[in-house]
Design a protein around this motif. Sequence first.
Motif, short mmCIF file in Angstrom:
data_model
loop_
_atom_site.label_atom_id
_atom_site.label_comp_id
_atom_site.label_asym_id
_atom_site.label_seq_id
_atom_site.Cartn_x
_atom_site.Cartn_y
_atom_site.Cartn_z
N ASP A 319 0.81 -1.04 -0.11
CA ASP A 319 0.02 0.17 0.04
C ASP A 319 0.75 1.23 0.08
O ASP A 319 1.60 1.55 0.92
N PRO A 320 0.73 1.90 -1.13
CA PRO A 320 1.81 3.14 -1.25
C PRO A 320 1.57 4.06 -0.29
O PRO A 320 2.28 5.29 0.00
N LEU A 321 0.38 4.40 0.34
CA LEU A 321 -0.18 5.56 1.04
C LEU A 321 -0.59 5.04 2.35
O LEU A 321 -1.00 5.77 3.18
N ALA A 322 0.13 3.91 2.95
CA ALA A 322 0.09 3.50 4.16
C ALA A 322 0.69 4.44 5.27
O ALA A 322 1.75 4.94 4.89
N ARG A 323 -0.09 4.85 6.32
CA ARG A 323 0.40 5.57 7.27
C ARG A 323 0.30 4.92 8.52
O ARG A 323 -0.57 4.48 8.74
N ARG A 324 1.07 5.30 9.66
CA ARG A 324 0.92 4.80 10.80
C ARG A 324 -0.24 5.17 11.43
O ARG A 324 -0.50 6.43 11.50
N PRO A 325 -1.27 4.33 12.13
CA PRO A 325 -2.24 4.96 12.99
C PRO A 325 -2.08 5.83 13.97
O PRO A 325 -0.91 5.86 14.47
N SER A 326 -2.81 6.58 14.28
CA SER A 326 -2.60 7.74 15.32
C SER A 326 -2.35 7.13 16.36
O SER A 326 -2.79 5.87 16.68
N PHE A 327 -1.50 7.75 17.46
CA PHE A 327 -1.41 7.09 18.71
C PHE A 327 -2.73 7.14 19.54
O PHE A 327 -2.90 6.27 20.41
N THR A 328 -3.95 7.88 19.19
CA THR A 328 -4.99 7.91 19.72
C THR A 328 -5.77 6.38 19.68
O THR A 328 -6.43 5.71 20.29
N SER A 329 -5.47 6.24 18.15
CA SER A 329 -6.10 4.90 17.81
C SER A 329 -5.40 3.72 18.51
O SER A 329 -6.03 2.73 18.87
N ASP A 330 -4.10 3.79 18.48
CA ASP A 330 -3.21 2.73 19.12
C ASP A 330 -3.73 2.60 20.63
O ASP A 330 -3.70 1.38 21.01
N LEU A 331 -3.80 3.65 21.24
CA LEU A 331 -4.13 3.71 22.68
C LEU A 331 -5.74 3.09 22.68
O LEU A 331 -5.63 2.28 23.77
N ARG A 332 -6.58 3.42 22.03
CA ARG A 332 -7.76 2.78 22.00
C ARG A 332 -7.74 1.13 21.86
O ARG A 332 -8.50 0.39 22.33
N LEU A 333 -6.89 0.84 20.92
CA LEU A 333 -6.65 -0.78 20.62
C LEU A 333 -6.15 -1.16 21.93
O LEU A 333 -6.56 -2.29 22.33
N VAL A 334 -5.31 -0.66 22.58
CA VAL A 334 -4.76 -1.47 23.87
C VAL A 334 -5.76 -1.32 24.89
O VAL A 334 -5.87 -2.32 25.40
#
Length: 349
Positions: A319-334
Motif C-alpha cells: 500500500d503506497p499510501l499506508a501511514r501509521r495509525p494515530s497514537f489515539t487509535s493505538d491507545l484505544r486498541l490497547v
Amino acid sequence: MNTTEKFYLPVDGILDMFDSLTGQSRITHPALHGAALPPATQHPKVSSISKAGMGIIKTVRESWRQHEKRAAARRSSSSGNRQLSTDRLPKRSVDLLELGLAKPRNCHRVVVLGAPKVGKTNILRRFLGNEFEENYEPTAEDFHRKLFHIGGEAYQVDLLDAASERNFPAKRRLSILTGDTFLLVFSLDDRNSFDEVCALLAEIRAAKAQLLKLKHPARVPAVICGNKADLEAPGAVSRSEVEEALGEDVSFFETSAKDGTGLEGAFRALATLGGLPVETSPSRHQLVSILTYQSMCIGQRGRGARRTRGLGAPCAATDPLARRPSFTSDLRLVLRSSKQHKPERCQIQ
C-alpha cells in the motif's frame, strides 16, 4: 491570385505529409511543383482538379488516423506503469479490516525493534519485495502495509519500524502493546546491539505479562535476526551465546539483508507465529499493483468461501499510501484489549 491558385498552394504541404506517412513517391503534376504557377488559363478545369485533390486529402486523412492510432498505442505501452503509479493511485490507504474485506484474525502487526545501523530497514525492504539499499540513512518511525490474497482470502500485515522510539519509553511501550509478533534485529559484529535486543525482549515479555495479568513473563511470538552474516570477519556474538541468552521460546536466524541469507526462514517463522500462511514469504507469492489487488478483492466479495478458496495463485501488493495509525487509535486498541482482561489501570504507564 485567382480561385484556382488558392486551391493549389496548400496541396504541396498535404503531399509532403502524404509522402512521409505512406513512403510513396511524390505525385508529380505540372501545377503542383514549387515553381511559379503558370497562368490560370493553362490549368485544368477547377472541377477535375478538385476531385483529384479531395481524393488525396481523403487518403492523407486515413493515413494520419492510422499513424495517430499507432502512436497512441506506443504511448500507452511505454507509460502504462507510470500512469498506474501516479494518476490512478487510490485516494487513501487501504485498510482491509475497515473495509470488511478481511477477517480480524487475518490482520496482524509486526513491530520491528533494534539498535541503529543493524539492517532493520533493508530486512523490511526484502519482505516488501524491494532490493537491498547500500546507502545508509537513519530511519525515523516508518510504517508499511502489505496486502495478500492467498487461497481466496485477504490478509493484511502492518510493519512498524519503531527505530525512533529508543529514547521514548512510553511511546515504545505503546508500540509493543499493539504488536502481534516481533522482529528483533542485531548485528553479528556488534555486541552492544545484541545486548539491546536482550533488553528489548525482556521489556516485551514484561509488558505483555502486565497486559494479560500474568504473574510471570509472557511467552512472546518473536523472531530474532543476527544480521550481516555476509561479513567475512568473525562475528562478535556466537550462535550458542544467542541461544543461551534468549531462551527456547524465540526463533533465531543468522541473516544477511544484502545477499538474502536466512531471510526466507525468518519470514516463514514470522508467518507461523502470526498464524499466517507460509505464502506470505516473498518467494511464495507474486507482486501485483494495488489497483489489481483491490479489483481482485472487490470482485470476489460476497462469493461463498467454498467457491473462492484455493482460486488463483498467491499474490500481494504494498500500500503506497499506508501511514501509521494515530497514537489515539493505538491507545484505544490497547485499552480495548486490556478491557477483555480487566486490568486495574492503563498498561502503557
